[in-house]
Design a protein around this motif. Sequence first.
Motif, short mmCIF file in Angstrom:
data_model
loop_
_atom_site.label_atom_id
_atom_site.label_comp_id
_atom_site.label_asym_id
_atom_site.label_seq_id
_atom_site.Cartn_x
_atom_site.Cartn_y
_atom_site.Cartn_z
N ARG A 87 0.88 -1.23 -0.09
CA ARG A 87 -0.05 -0.08 0.10
C ARG A 87 0.87 1.27 -0.07
NH1 ARG A 87 -4.09 0.52 5.12
NH2 ARG A 87 -1.69 0.75 6.03
N ARG A 135 2.01 1.96 -3.48
CA ARG A 135 0.87 2.38 -4.33
C ARG A 135 0.74 3.86 -3.88
NH1 ARG A 135 -1.98 -2.11 -2.28
NH2 ARG A 135 -3.44 -0.89 -1.38
N ALA A 136 0.75 4.21 -2.81
CA ALA A 136 0.69 5.57 -2.54
C ALA A 136 1.84 6.45 -2.97
CB ALA A 136 0.55 5.89 -0.82
N LEU A 157 1.29 7.32 -6.72
CA LEU A 157 0.21 8.17 -6.87
C LEU A 157 0.75 9.77 -6.42
CD1 LEU A 157 -2.85 6.29 -5.38
CD2 LEU A 157 -2.56 7.05 -7.60
N THR A 174 -4.55 10.81 -2.96
CA THR A 174 -3.71 9.72 -2.82
C THR A 174 -4.11 8.67 -1.58
OG1 THR A 174 -1.67 10.84 -3.72
CG2 THR A 174 -1.31 8.92 -2.10
N ARG A 234 -7.32 6.66 -2.57
CA ARG A 234 -6.97 5.80 -3.83
C ARG A 234 -6.13 4.67 -3.41
NH1 ARG A 234 -5.84 9.32 -8.96
NH2 ARG A 234 -5.50 7.12 -9.85
N ALA A 235 -5.26 4.85 -2.69
CA ALA A 235 -4.10 3.90 -2.20
C ALA A 235 -4.83 3.04 -1.05
CB ALA A 235 -3.01 4.45 -1.52
#
Length: 229
Positions: free
Chosen positions: A180, A183-184, A187, A197, A200-201
Amino acid sequence: MYVERASRLPGAVVWTNSPSRPGAGRVLPDGCMDLLWHDGRLMVAGPDTRAHLPDGGTGPWAGVRFYPGTAPGLLGVPAHELRDRRVDLADLWPAPRVRRLADGVNAAADPASGLEELALRQAAGSEPPDPLLRRVVTALDAGRPVAATADELGLGPRQLHRRSLSAFGYGPKTLARILRLHRALALARAGVPFAETAARAGYADQAHLARDVRELAGLPLGQLIGGGG
C-alpha cells in the motif's frame, strides 16, 4: 546515481547504484530480497520492515532484486531469517563456492550482468516459484483484505501467515501495508493530491497515510517524494 532494468529472470530487476556520499540512498521496504555485489563481495539483503540507510562508502553497488516470495527458494533460506538484515552470501552457502561465484561476477563485463547470470543459473537449478505466492502478492497489492485473500486461495489465516513468513519475511498484514505504501508513493509522485492519494491507495484518511509513511519510510511524504534522505 541509481539505474535499473528488467531482468531476464521473470519478475526480477537488475540495478546499479553509485551513492554520491556515504549513507545516501534510502532503501524502502518493498517485500523483496536482493542479491548484492559491492567491493568484490557477494551479499544478500533480506526483506525490510522499515527504511534501510546504507552505511557503506561511496563505491558502486549492483544488485538483482527478486520478485516478492521468489528469493527463498533460490537461496535456500526462509525469508524471515534474513528480515531487516544484510549478510554475506558466504553465511548462507559454502565459502569456497561463494569465492568461485564472486570471482565469476568480478570477471564479468560488469558486476550487474555477472549477478544476473548467477541468478539465472541458480533459478535453472531450483524448483519454480509457487504460483500461489504470486497470487498472494497480486491480491494484497490490489487492496484485497487479508482474510478475503486467504479465503480466495483456500488457505486458513494461520496457514497464510506461516507461508508468508517463509516467503516474504513477515505476515500478510505487513506485506499488504508495504505494498500500500508503494501504491501511495506512485500516486503522489504522479502529482495526485495527498488526500486523494490516501483514498485511492486504501488509507482511512490523509492523516493515516502520513503516519504510515513516516513509520515505514522514516520521512514525511512530501520530503520523501521530493528526494529527501
